[in-house]
Design a protein around this motif. Structure first.
Motif, PDB file in Angstrom:
ATOM      1  N   SER A 150      31.811  61.998   6.493  1.00  0.00           N
ATOM      2  CA  SER A 150      31.875  60.763   7.289  1.00  0.00           C
ATOM      3  C   SER A 150      33.328  60.404   7.559  1.00  0.00           C
ATOM      4  O   SER A 150      34.206  60.670   6.735  1.00  0.00           O
ATOM      5  CB  SER A 150      31.214  59.600   6.541  1.00  0.00           C
ATOM      6  N   TYR A 195      35.915  57.139   9.020  1.00  0.00           N
ATOM      7  CA  TYR A 195      36.031  55.715   9.359  1.00  0.00           C
ATOM      8  C   TYR A 195      37.479  55.376   9.679  1.00  0.00           C
ATOM      9  O   TYR A 195      38.406  56.067   9.249  1.00  0.00           O
ATOM     10  CB  TYR A 195      35.556  54.834   8.195  1.00  0.00           C
ATOM     11  N   VAL A 249      36.575  49.034  11.135  1.00  0.00           N
ATOM     12  CA  VAL A 249      35.507  48.612  10.214  1.00  0.00           C
ATOM     13  C   VAL A 249      36.139  48.057   8.932  1.00  0.00           C
ATOM     14  O   VAL A 249      37.239  48.468   8.554  1.00  0.00           O
ATOM     15  CB  VAL A 249      34.571  49.786   9.855  1.00  0.00           C
ATOM     16  N   ASP A 302      34.492  47.266   3.113  1.00  0.00           N
ATOM     17  CA  ASP A 302      33.148  47.184   2.518  1.00  0.00           C
ATOM     18  C   ASP A 302      32.208  48.239   3.099  1.00  0.00           C
ATOM     19  O   ASP A 302      31.333  48.757   2.398  1.00  0.00           O
ATOM     20  CB  ASP A 302      32.549  45.786   2.742  1.00  0.00           C
ATOM     21  N   THR A 303      32.390  48.577   4.379  1.00  0.00           N
ATOM     22  CA  THR A 303      31.563  49.611   5.011  1.00  0.00           C
ATOM     23  C   THR A 303      31.800  50.964   4.349  1.00  0.00           C
ATOM     24  O   THR A 303      30.866  51.731   4.101  1.00  0.00           O
ATOM     25  CB  THR A 303      31.887  49.704   6.517  1.00  0.00           C
ATOM     26  N   VAL A 304      33.062  51.241   4.041  1.00  0.00           N
ATOM     27  CA  VAL A 304      33.415  52.498   3.374  1.00  0.00           C
ATOM     28  C   VAL A 304      32.822  52.537   1.965  1.00  0.00           C
ATOM     29  O   VAL A 304      32.264  53.556   1.532  1.00  0.00           O
ATOM     30  CB  VAL A 304      34.951  52.659   3.313  1.00  0.00           C
ATOM     31  N   ASP A 310      30.207  50.885   0.841  1.00  0.00           N
ATOM     32  CA  ASP A 310      28.744  51.035   0.956  1.00  0.00           C
ATOM     33  C   ASP A 310      28.368  52.496   1.197  1.00  0.00           C
ATOM     34  O   ASP A 310      27.398  53.003   0.611  1.00  0.00           O
ATOM     35  CB  ASP A 310      28.212  50.167   2.111  1.00  0.00           C
ATOM     36  N   GLU A 311      29.143  53.164   2.050  1.00  0.00           N
ATOM     37  CA  GLU A 311      28.894  54.578   2.330  1.00  0.00           C
ATOM     38  C   GLU A 311      29.076  55.415   1.070  1.00  0.00           C
ATOM     39  O   GLU A 311      28.272  56.302   0.763  1.00  0.00           O
ATOM     40  CB  GLU A 311      29.855  55.065   3.421  1.00  0.00           C
ATOM     41  N   THR A 347      26.153  55.079  -1.317  1.00  0.00           N
ATOM     42  CA  THR A 347      24.859  55.575  -0.829  1.00  0.00           C
ATOM     43  C   THR A 347      24.688  57.035  -1.238  1.00  0.00           C
ATOM     44  O   THR A 347      25.588  57.856  -1.021  1.00  0.00           O
ATOM     45  CB  THR A 347      24.784  55.458   0.710  1.00  0.00           C
ATOM     46  N   ILE A 352      39.511  42.299  11.702  1.00  0.00           N
ATOM     47  CA  ILE A 352      38.838  42.898  10.548  1.00  0.00           C
ATOM     48  C   ILE A 352      39.337  42.274   9.253  1.00  0.00           C
ATOM     49  O   ILE A 352      40.540  42.223   8.995  1.00  0.00           O
ATOM     50  CB  ILE A 352      39.080  44.421  10.490  1.00  0.00           C
ATOM     51  N   HIS A 378      39.450  42.690   5.276  1.00  0.00           N
ATOM     52  CA  HIS A 378      39.252  43.676   4.215  1.00  0.00           C
ATOM     53  C   HIS A 378      39.286  42.985   2.852  1.00  0.00           C
ATOM     54  O   HIS A 378      40.303  42.399   2.477  1.00  0.00           O
ATOM     55  CB  HIS A 378      40.347  44.750   4.262  1.00  0.00           C
TER      56      HIS A 378
END
Length: 340
Positions: free
Chosen positions: A51, A53, A58, A61-63, A65-66, A69, A97, A99
């Motif tokens: 992945s 980013y 972004v 937090d998106t990173v 979460d990835e 997962t 954004i 962070h």
């Protein structure tokens, strides 16, 4: 951590949960990411185990979460993150954004075993005041990708040729850098071209480099000044006429000549103050190999002479821009006077 030490650890299977790659050598960063990708993920699994980013687009937090997962059908996944602000001193944060860096610090204390995050932070210095930098120092791996020293650059060129099953004749590594410049991406492309020309097991000699590698404008200016320093005015004028044939503006040529003499004066003065080659490179914002060559040229001029030349260039620049002197004639006379 040093780049080579990190590569050795990865080869041994010692993988860190987080890497922060910082510095100005993007080519070597890309090499590191490619090597890590090859070691972690089989090619057929990369569509869903790799992945990418950008923290300019972004939130962190998106990173996270990835990373938390579970991977699909593979034991481990790799997350590449372009970072313009979290780790680098003076990095520009996007106003859009937000962070929450505390979440990344918390993740560092308990990272997922099945995820590896690589942050790509292009910049000269880390912001040592930030808690996240201190946290990565303790829990992850900080890897510096700064410009190679002059000696390391020549060794790198020779090694690239070896990887193409070719050898370099004496002096060819230096000549190639003098022609192509110090950018690794450009050098790599030129070595690939030269290797294809001589064939597997062939030797790349100086004539091959001169025939196949085209000097850019800045490298031509460097060569021009080298000819002047060695009192070879005819060759210097020949280089200038070649630049004019390539539709380079005389004022631009003069500006680049001024830049090179300014570098020479700076290098000469800092050398006098006992700065090392690497320190000078950092101080003036140039590659160490450029500093080495500028130092060699500067030794052929007295400091007062360099200052006088820069003053003459400033005067000629004014005359050319105001129409008091025809541009090409002004350049010709300037180069002729330099050799006197």
């Amino acid at each position: 951590m040093d780049y080579k030490a990190a590569m050795r650890d990865i080869h041994k299977g010692n993988i860190q949960p987080i890497y922060v790659c910082y510095g100005t050598e993007k080519y070597r960063m890309d090499e590191f990411v490619q090597y890590l990708t090859q070691k972690l993920i089989d090619e057929e699994h990369r569509d869903f185990a790799l992945s990418k980013y950008d923290l300019g687009e972004v939130p962190i937090d998106t990173v996270i979460d990835e990373a938390q997962t579970l991977p699909f059908l593979v034991p481990r996944k790799l997350i590449i993150v372009r970072d313009p602000s979290l780790f680098i001193a003076g990095g520009k944060e996007s106003a859009k954004i937000e962070h929450r860096v505390e979440n990344l610090i918390a993740y560092l204390n308990s990272p997922a075993e099945y995820s590896v995050i690589v942050f790509i932070a292009q910049g000269e210095k880390l912001d040592e005041r930030k808690k996240v930098v201190k946290a990565v120092k303790e829990k992850g791996a900080l890897i510096s990708f700064m410009p190679l020293s002059a000696e390391e650059l020549l060794q790198w060129v020779a090694k690239q040729a070896e990887q193409h099953a070719c050898s370099l004749a004496p002096g060819v590594a230096e000549l190639l850098v003098n022609y192509a410049g110090t950018h690794l991406q450009t050098l790599s492309a030129e070595i690939n071209k030269l290797s294809l020309y001589v064939g597997q097991g062939g030797m790349i000699d100086q004539e091959t480099v001169k025939s196949l590698v085209v000097r850019n404008t800045e490298q031509n200016i460097f060569a021009l000044i080298e000819e002047i320093a060695n009192l070879r005015v005819d060759r210097a004028l020949s280089i200038m006429y070649d630049l004019l044939k390539q539709r380079e503006e005389p004022i631009k040529i003069l500006a680049l000549i001024a830049r090179q003499f300014r570098i020479m004066l700076q290098v000469k003065e800092l050398t006098r103050q006992s700065y090392s080659q690497q320190q000078i490179a950092s101080q003036v914002g140039l590659h160490p190999y450029v500093v080495k060559l500028a130092g060699e040229q500067a030794r052929k001029f007295e400091g007062e002479r360099l200052a006088s030349i820069l003053s003459s260039i400033a005067e000629l620049d004014y005359e050319m821009k105001t129409g008091k002197k025809e541009k090409v004639l002004g350049l010709e006379l300037f180069l002729l006077r330099l050799a006197v």
